[in-house]
Design a protein around this motif. Structure first.
Motif, PDB file in Angstrom:
ATOM      1  N   ARG B  98     -31.015  62.511  74.895  1.00 59.36           N
ATOM      2  CA  ARG B  98     -31.017  61.447  75.849  1.00 59.36           C
ATOM      3  C   ARG B  98     -32.235  61.756  76.878  1.00 59.36           C
ATOM      4  O   ARG B  98     -33.055  61.111  77.092  1.00 59.36           O
ATOM      5  CB  ARG B  98     -29.723  61.536  76.497  1.00 59.36           C
ATOM      6  CG  ARG B  98     -29.691  60.214  77.660  1.00 59.36           C
ATOM      7  CD  ARG B  98     -28.393  60.190  78.506  1.00 59.36           C
ATOM      8  NE  ARG B  98     -27.232  60.617  77.730  1.00 59.36           N
ATOM      9  CZ  ARG B  98     -26.417  59.520  76.982  1.00 59.36           C
ATOM     10  NH1 ARG B  98     -26.709  58.224  77.133  1.00 59.36           N
ATOM     11  NH2 ARG B  98     -25.489  60.002  76.324  1.00 59.36           N
ATOM     12  N   GLU B 118     -17.907  61.098  62.550  1.00 64.56           N
ATOM     13  CA  GLU B 118     -18.349  59.960  63.206  1.00 64.56           C
ATOM     14  C   GLU B 118     -18.643  60.020  64.760  1.00 64.56           C
ATOM     15  O   GLU B 118     -19.133  59.514  65.486  1.00 64.56           O
ATOM     16  CB  GLU B 118     -17.187  58.818  62.927  1.00 64.56           C
ATOM     17  CG  GLU B 118     -17.076  57.645  63.784  1.00 64.56           C
ATOM     18  CD  GLU B 118     -17.181  56.302  62.785  1.00 64.56           C
ATOM     19  OE1 GLU B 118     -16.700  56.558  61.726  1.00 64.56           O
ATOM     20  OE2 GLU B 118     -17.555  55.419  63.354  1.00 64.56           O
ATOM     21  N   PRO B 119     -17.424  60.743  65.491  1.00 61.45           N
ATOM     22  CA  PRO B 119     -17.839  60.919  67.050  1.00 61.45           C
ATOM     23  C   PRO B 119     -19.019  61.547  67.379  1.00 61.45           C
ATOM     24  O   PRO B 119     -19.929  61.065  68.323  1.00 61.45           O
ATOM     25  CB  PRO B 119     -16.674  61.791  67.501  1.00 61.45           C
ATOM     26  CG  PRO B 119     -15.645  61.946  66.557  1.00 61.45           C
ATOM     27  CD  PRO B 119     -16.258  61.742  65.189  1.00 61.45           C
ATOM     28  N   ARG B 122     -21.808  58.618  66.952  1.00 63.78           N
ATOM     29  CA  ARG B 122     -22.009  57.484  67.923  1.00 63.78           C
ATOM     30  C   ARG B 122     -22.445  58.416  69.170  1.00 63.78           C
ATOM     31  O   ARG B 122     -23.286  57.624  69.760  1.00 63.78           O
ATOM     32  CB  ARG B 122     -20.496  57.564  68.217  1.00 63.78           C
ATOM     33  CG  ARG B 122     -19.757  56.561  67.285  1.00 63.78           C
ATOM     34  CD  ARG B 122     -20.148  55.051  67.143  1.00 63.78           C
ATOM     35  NE  ARG B 122     -19.874  54.593  65.761  1.00 63.78           N
ATOM     36  CZ  ARG B 122     -20.865  53.672  65.067  1.00 63.78           C
ATOM     37  NH1 ARG B 122     -21.948  53.405  65.511  1.00 63.78           N
ATOM     38  NH2 ARG B 122     -20.372  53.110  64.014  1.00 63.78           N
ATOM     39  N   GLU B 123     -22.092  59.457  69.429  1.00 66.13           N
ATOM     40  CA  GLU B 123     -22.746  60.163  70.549  1.00 66.13           C
ATOM     41  C   GLU B 123     -24.235  60.389  70.525  1.00 66.13           C
ATOM     42  O   GLU B 123     -25.094  59.941  71.414  1.00 66.13           O
ATOM     43  CB  GLU B 123     -22.141  61.532  70.532  1.00 66.13           C
ATOM     44  CG  GLU B 123     -22.726  62.175  71.976  1.00 66.13           C
ATOM     45  CD  GLU B 123     -22.346  64.057  71.901  1.00 66.13           C
ATOM     46  OE1 GLU B 123     -22.124  64.518  70.829  1.00 66.13           O
ATOM     47  OE2 GLU B 123     -22.121  64.427  73.051  1.00 66.13           O
ATOM     48  N   LEU B 125     -26.278  58.699  68.594  1.00 58.61           N
ATOM     49  CA  LEU B 125     -26.900  57.233  68.516  1.00 58.61           C
ATOM     50  C   LEU B 125     -27.093  56.651  69.871  1.00 58.61           C
ATOM     51  O   LEU B 125     -28.034  56.143  70.390  1.00 58.61           O
ATOM     52  CB  LEU B 125     -26.273  56.152  67.883  1.00 58.61           C
ATOM     53  CG  LEU B 125     -26.245  56.475  66.271  1.00 58.61           C
ATOM     54  CD1 LEU B 125     -25.679  55.346  65.411  1.00 58.61           C
ATOM     55  CD2 LEU B 125     -27.496  56.679  65.619  1.00 58.61           C
ATOM     56  N   SER B 126     -26.021  56.797  70.913  1.00 55.37           N
ATOM     57  CA  SER B 126     -25.928  56.299  72.210  1.00 55.37           C
ATOM     58  C   SER B 126     -27.022  57.201  72.924  1.00 55.37           C
ATOM     59  O   SER B 126     -27.474  56.492  73.920  1.00 55.37           O
ATOM     60  CB  SER B 126     -24.412  56.480  72.848  1.00 55.37           C
ATOM     61  OG  SER B 126     -23.458  55.739  71.935  1.00 55.37           O
ATOM     62  N   ALA B 127     -27.455  58.337  72.531  1.00 55.75           N
ATOM     63  CA  ALA B 127     -28.275  59.111  73.419  1.00 55.75           C
ATOM     64  C   ALA B 127     -30.116  58.966  72.781  1.00 55.75           C
ATOM     65  O   ALA B 127     -30.761  59.600  73.061  1.00 55.75           O
ATOM     66  CB  ALA B 127     -28.190  60.581  73.223  1.00 55.75           C
ATOM     67  N   GLY B 128     -29.925  58.018  71.740  1.00 56.46           N
ATOM     68  CA  GLY B 128     -31.281  57.313  71.533  1.00 56.46           C
ATOM     69  C   GLY B 128     -31.748  58.079  70.184  1.00 56.46           C
ATOM     70  O   GLY B 128     -33.058  57.874  69.918  1.00 56.46           O
ATOM     71  N   MET B 129     -31.030  58.769  69.432  1.00 56.52           N
ATOM     72  CA  MET B 129     -31.623  59.474  68.350  1.00 56.52           C
ATOM     73  C   MET B 129     -32.230  58.385  67.309  1.00 56.52           C
ATOM     74  O   MET B 129     -31.464  57.278  67.176  1.00 56.52           O
ATOM     75  CB  MET B 129     -30.361  60.358  67.493  1.00 56.52           C
ATOM     76  CG  MET B 129     -31.093  60.843  66.400  1.00 56.52           C
ATOM     77  SD  MET B 129     -29.757  62.051  65.540  1.00 56.52           S
ATOM     78  CE  MET B 129     -28.789  60.933  64.962  1.00 56.52           C
TER      79      MET B 129
END
Lengths: 131, 358
Positions: B98, B118-119, B122-123, B125-129
């Motif tokens: 991030r 899965e968790p 999501r984590e 992707l949410s950090a912009g990977m």
């Protein structure tokens, strides 16, 4: 070639980029590395604040229906990345208090943000304390 | 460029290579964030361990050193590839990513997929990977055996692949190390990956470095290499999955049949790394005696701009070992940097030479 200035070389490089169209020569990958990140996510960043006091709220989970999420820090700042593809006209953003023991409990906030609002910069999420 | 003849493409490529070496814009940066790993693969090029001798690098150390690089080359994004060891063993991985994304870097990881659920997906992707590579070395029995006998290695890697393939913001591929035992099973693996909607796949051979340096049985002979190249060419022709041979070697007549563009080792030209001890080098699998500086004692940008000469001008390789008198020198120029040993007395292996029956 040896005598070309850096400026000319940069122009030559730009010409390669333009004419290769697929940028095949530029999109590269190291032997043992991942492909390049071509930037298909948009950053949503903002601050979560208390409506009455305008003080920042820590520990609020800000999320999208597509499960992108982040938690606000001690300054209320929140930052998360959303796939460009999911940003149509607007996107519902939910703010939930998942840390109710710290600083009181806040009501859930659902808000619709336009693509322009998300891409345009800083967003404020104003939350009400539960009575 | 599709309509140009191969000879014109070669000339343009030669000019392009020369230009890149002179300008050397850095747009691909490895960060060896840990040497810890949760698997013990037979063919590991790093020889990683469950508990590493060197502690993980503090993110701030890395970030403060490379921060000036973000935005240095205008609109061209620099991708930071977080590698190891196994990067998912770092609990702060998403936070590191991030911070990089907020500073304007693209970022991705290279993973064995064992801890990718899965968790975590999501984590990250949410950090912009924005990029991922997952290793899969064959179907279940083969993969698990090569991954040190961990039973769920295959199942977990496939779980990771399924999650990744369903995320349109990710630029990803699956990589497979090909050796004598897996060569015959590539068709089955191709069908499996296609069924799992994988768009991009990359094949490697196994370099004689790290743990693999002590296992000759992993190396393909010339005929086997040609079988692999034919398989790649046929798969590309078919077009159901974007299969490439990695950039580890010049391949002679196979060049544009097995990858999108001609061989060009960009180590030290467009690629740098910050290794676990702070060393500044090119790809992490290059012999560490090629390190050009250290973030704890040198300015990263100064090292990038003013050192790396032995990687940008490789004429010194021409009179060493297998390169002496090689007719393919101009097209190959010493092969891949990671195949040169620390003594700098010749390349350790030459796939082109092997395919030519020499």
């Amino acid at each position: 070639m040896k005598t070309l200035s850096r400026k000319l070389r940069s122009m030559l490089r730009a010409a390669f980029g333009l004419f290769s169209l697929t940028s095949v020569a530029f999109v590269m990958q190291a032997c043992y590395g991942s492909p390049q990140d071509v930037g298909l996510s948009v950053r949503l960043h903002g601050t979560v604040v208390d409506r009455e006091t305008q003080e920042p709220i820590k520990g609020i989970k800000v999320s999208t229906p597509f499960e992108a999420y982040s938690y606000s820090d001690s300054l209320g700042n929140v930052s998360l990345f959303i796939p460009e593809e999911e940003l149509l006209d607007s996107l519902r953003i939910s703010c939930e208090d998942v840390d109710s023991t710290d600083g009181g409990y806040y009501n859930r906030l659902d808000t619709l943000l336009s693509y322009q609002e998300i891409e345009g910069g800083h967003v404020s999420f104003v939350m009400d304390k539960a009575k | 460029m599709g309509g140009l003849s191969e000879s014109v493409k070669r000339v343009l490529h030669s000019v392009f290579k020369e230009n890149e070496r002179k300008l050397h814009p850095l747009n691909y940066l490895f960060w060896e964030c840990t040497q810890r790993c949760n698997l013990a693969c037979l063919h590991c090029g790093s020889d990683c361990k469950a508990s590493a001798r060197v502690p993980d690098m503090q993110f701030e150390d890395f970030f403060n050193a490379v921060k000036p690089l973000a935005g240095r080359y205008g609109k061209e994004r620099v991708t930071v590839v977080i590698t190891g060891g196994e990067p998912l063993l770092r609990r702060d991985l998403a936070e590191c990513g991030r911070r990089l994304a907020e500073a304007g870097f693209g970022w991705g990881i290279v993973t064995n997929g064992y801890a990718y659920d899965e968790p975590r997906h999501r984590e990250l992707l949410s950090a912009g990977m924005g990029a991922v590579t997952v290793s899969l070395d064959g179907m279940e029995e083969m993969h698990n055996r090569f991954r040190g006998g961990r039973e769920r290695s295959f199942a977990n890697a496939v779980r990771a692949i399924d999650l990744i393939a369903s995320s349109p913001q990710l630029n990803y591929d699956v990589v497979t190390c090909v050796h004598k035992q897996s060569l015959g099973a590539l068709s089955e693996l191709r069908a499996f990956l296609t069924e799992h909607r994988v768009k991009a796949w990359r094949l490697f051979t196994i370099a004689p470095i790290g743990r693999a340096a002590h296992n000759d049985s992993l190396q393909l002979d010339g005929q086997e290499l040609k079988r692999m190249m034919d398989f790649i060419a046929e798969t590309r022709e078919e077009g159901r999955i974007d299969l490439k041979f990695s950039c580890e070697a010049y391949t002679g007549d196979y060049e544009l049949k097995v990858r999108d563009w001609f061989f060009f080792c960009r180590a030290g030209v467009n690629i740098a790394s910050v290794l676990i001890d702070g060393s500044i080098c090119a790809c992490p699998n290059i012999d560490r005696s090629f390190a050009q500086g250290n973030i704890y004692t040198d300015d990263f940008m100064d090292v990038w701009e003013n050192r790396f000469q032995e990687m940008r001008d490789r004429a010194w390789m021409r009179n060493l070992g297998m390169c002496v008198g090689c007719k393919a020198w101009k097209r190959c120029e010493g092969g891949a940097m990671h195949l040169w040993n620390g003594e700098r007395d010749g390349i350790m292996e030459c796939l082109y030479r092997r395919m030519c029956g020499r």
